[in-house]
Enzyme design. Structure first.
Site, short mmCIF file in Angstrom:
data_model
loop_
_atom_site.label_atom_id
_atom_site.label_comp_id
_atom_site.label_asym_id
_atom_site.label_seq_id
_atom_site.Cartn_x
_atom_site.Cartn_y
_atom_site.Cartn_z
N LYS A 1 0.84 -1.21 0.00
CA LYS A 1 0.00 0.00 0.00
C LYS A 1 0.87 1.25 0.00
O LYS A 1 1.91 1.29 0.66
CB LYS A 1 -0.91 -0.04 1.24
CG LYS A 1 -1.97 1.05 1.29
CD LYS A 1 -2.88 0.83 2.49
CE LYS A 1 -3.97 1.89 2.61
NZ LYS A 1 -4.85 1.70 3.76
N SER B 1 -9.82 1.64 2.90
CA SER B 1 -8.95 2.42 2.05
C SER B 1 -7.91 1.60 1.29
O SER B 1 -7.35 2.10 0.32
CB SER B 1 -8.23 3.47 2.90
OG SER B 1 -7.35 2.85 3.83
N SER C 1 -9.98 -0.78 7.04
CA SER C 1 -9.40 -0.54 5.72
C SER C 1 -8.69 -1.73 5.08
O SER C 1 -8.31 -1.67 3.91
CB SER C 1 -8.42 0.64 5.78
OG SER C 1 -9.14 1.85 5.86
#
Lengths: 92, 482
Positions: B78, B153, B177
């Protein structure tokens, strides 16, 4: 939520909004605060003696100087550099 | 090779038995990224040149017979996890050109295994959102249906695993997330206990809630990655001094006699019927395996979203104050110091990030602090108490991961309140610092994945992986067609 409160929050947050976008964000923030207001319904009081997320200071690393990152590398994300840290010119 | 169906276990076996070299495997994935990423938009940065070099190095280690669990394994990361020399944007214009001068602790640990970094995945800006549509650079699409959101997210990380353009990825979880995008994209995501994994090098959103974890094709793969990335790190005072254990040690052990609690509030009217049915069918499956289902209640759930957003936004307002345009990041213009900072932040941050900063400062400001922030902390204590009570009579808790399946792009991301309320099933886990895993458990009438969450006691990830694996072995998993 009114314009005065939004202006105060913008000052605290270091953000600018145009007058037009201020109206929009005021509407959005009013709806958000309405949702946040639900916490007031719950009859419970914060007890700081029961906070179980404290850090054990026995385990914190010793305050001893150690070799750090090379200066060149740390400055790689600054504005035009050389071996200098350039801050913007300000005229008050 | 059908990449979507590969697990870390199957790749390890292929590499160790020389059915494929690390370089060939890397090329399989980089070719697949070239073909599919333009549709999925899962990656912000693809590091194919560096990946090949690392794969060559990994192969040398494999040839010497010194391979570890992740040697030569390609992974995605990420884009809020710092990678030395590789752009780390947090999907924000503020950090568009930021190249970290150091690695996050988790990256150091992966490098020690000689893993292969495929690229940095898209996300909601600064991890604030549940759709990955607030990304400034890549608004990721759901591989099961490209007209739908992947969740967020960590939507990029979940989507690249689901699309088979990475066998696994790292995400971060502040209020769901990792778990919610895993659920939306039909893959498995593990949020470890707070403190299990060092946050050093994770760009901070809400420091008391953030935790890094894996997204993969199954629970065992999540355990394999957690085995590598966990452990005490002196640079993160909140990382716990717990022995590094094998989180897959209980896999395959009988779950007979295990007590699984179902809190009734998670199955309320706000949860879609198809989601409820799939999760309750999974509960039934556990019962058939010999587990006992326990009814329970979490009365404070209806206040949890508000408590979460007050705490998370207050911390975010403080953490994001470092982005002033001076030290690094986007620099605005102005005649005075104040004007320049305001211009930098106004141009650098997107709408949702700004809303959270405003909310955080509202909750912390004079006259509101007691009514909002302290009340939210009181609710945090209440939620922890209620979880402790449930765990007195249960080993794990089973809930839906999200009240709905992935929705159409543009359907609800513009309504902040609707977006916040959609986090109802995940936020209490972060508030209580617990571990949880989301596992696919069904599909709705449109073929969209449904996820269930198993929540465990603090530090008991091994039981979660055991329980999740037991279900996965009985479940007829589908793969995306992208």
């Amino acid at each position: 939520m009114d314009i005065k409160t939004i202006d105060h929050l913008c000052n605290l947050s270091k953000l600018n909004y145009t007058d037009e976008s201020k109206e929009k964000v005021m509407g959005e923030m009013s709806a958000i605060i309405e949702l946040m207001d639900t916490v007031k319904e719950f009859d419970v009081v914060y007890d700081d003696t029961k906070d179980n997320n404290s850090i054990s200071y026995d385990e914190v690393r010793k305050d001893v100087a150690k070799p750090s990152f090379p200066t060149e590398k740390l400055l790689s994300n600054t504005q035009p550099s050389g071996n200098c840290y350039v801050v913007p010119k300000m005229v008050d | 090779m059908e990449l979507k169906k590969q697990t870390l276990g199957s790749l390890r076996e292929m590499l160790d038995t020389k059915q494929i070299s690390a370089v060939e495997l890397c090329k399989e994935y980089t070719d697949s990224i070239k073909a599919k990423n333009p549709d999925v938009l899962g990656y912000i940065t693809v590091t194919d040149d560096e990946a090949l070099k690392n794969a060559e190095k990994a192969q040398e280690i494999i040839d010497k017979g010194e391979a570890k669990a992740l040697t030569g394994i390609p992974l995605a990361v990420k884009d809020n996890i710092c990678t030395d020399g590789i752009r780390t944007t947090c999907a924000s214009k503020m950090l568009e050109n930021f190249v970290p001068p150091y690695d996050a602790n988790v990256i150091e640990k992966l490098k020690a295994e000689n893993y292969v970094l495929l690229g940095k995945t898209s996300m909601d800006e600064f991890a604030m959102g549940g759709s990955t549509q607030t990304s400034a650079f890549a608004k990721t699409r759901n591989p099961f249906d490209l007209t739908r959101v992947p969740g967020g997210s960590s939507g990029g990380s979940a989507a690249v695993v689901s699309a088979g353009i990475a066998p696994a990825a790292l995400g971060s979880d502040t209020g769901g997330s990792i778990r919610q995008p895993a659920s939306f994209c039909g893959v498995t995501g593990l949020k470890p206990t707070y403190g299990r994994v060092s946050r050093y090098g994770l760009v901070a959103f809400a420091s008391s809630l953030d935790q890094i974890g894996p997204i993969a094709n199954n629970a065992v793969d999540c355990g394999t990655i957690l085995n590598v990335i966990c452990g005490k790190d002196s640079r993160d005072a909140t990382s716990a001094n717990k022995p590094v254990e094998d989180f897959n040690a209980k896999v395959g052990k009988d779950i007979k006699g295990m007590k699984i609690a179902l809190p009734k509030e998670f199955f309320a009217d706000s949860t879609d019927d198809e989601v409820k049915s799939a999760v309750l069918a999974a509960a039934k499956k556990y019962e058939e395996m010999g587990a006992t289902l326990v009814d329970c209640s979490m009365k404070s759930l209806k206040y949890a979203v508000s408590a979460y957003y007050l705490v998370a936004s207050a911390e975010a307002a403080s953490n994001l104050s470092r982005f002033d345009g001076i030290k690094y990041g986007l620099r605005g213009e102005g005649r005075t110091f104040d004007e320049m900072i305001r211009d930098s932040r106004t141009r650098g941050f997107g709408d949702e990030v700004k809303r959270r900063i405003l909310l955080g400062n509202y909750a912390l400001s004079s006259g509101y602090y007691d009514a909002y922030y302290l009340k939210a902390l009181a609710l945090k204590q209440q939620i922890i108490k209620e979880y402790n009570e449930i765990f007195e009579n249960a080993d794990v808790i089973l809930t839906p991961t999200a009240p709905t399946v992935a929705y159409k792009i543009g359907e609800q991301e513009t309504d902040p309140v609707k977006m916040y309320l959609a986090d109802i099933c995940t936020v209490t886990v972060n508030i209580a610092s617990l571990p949880a895993i989301s596992v696919p458990c069904g599909y709705n009438a449109d073929g969209m994945p449904i996820g269930m969450s198993l929540v465990g006691r603090k530090w008991d990830e091994a039981t979660l992986i055991q329980t999740a694996d037991a279900f996965e072995k009985t479940f007829d998993r589908r793969y995306s067609e992208v």
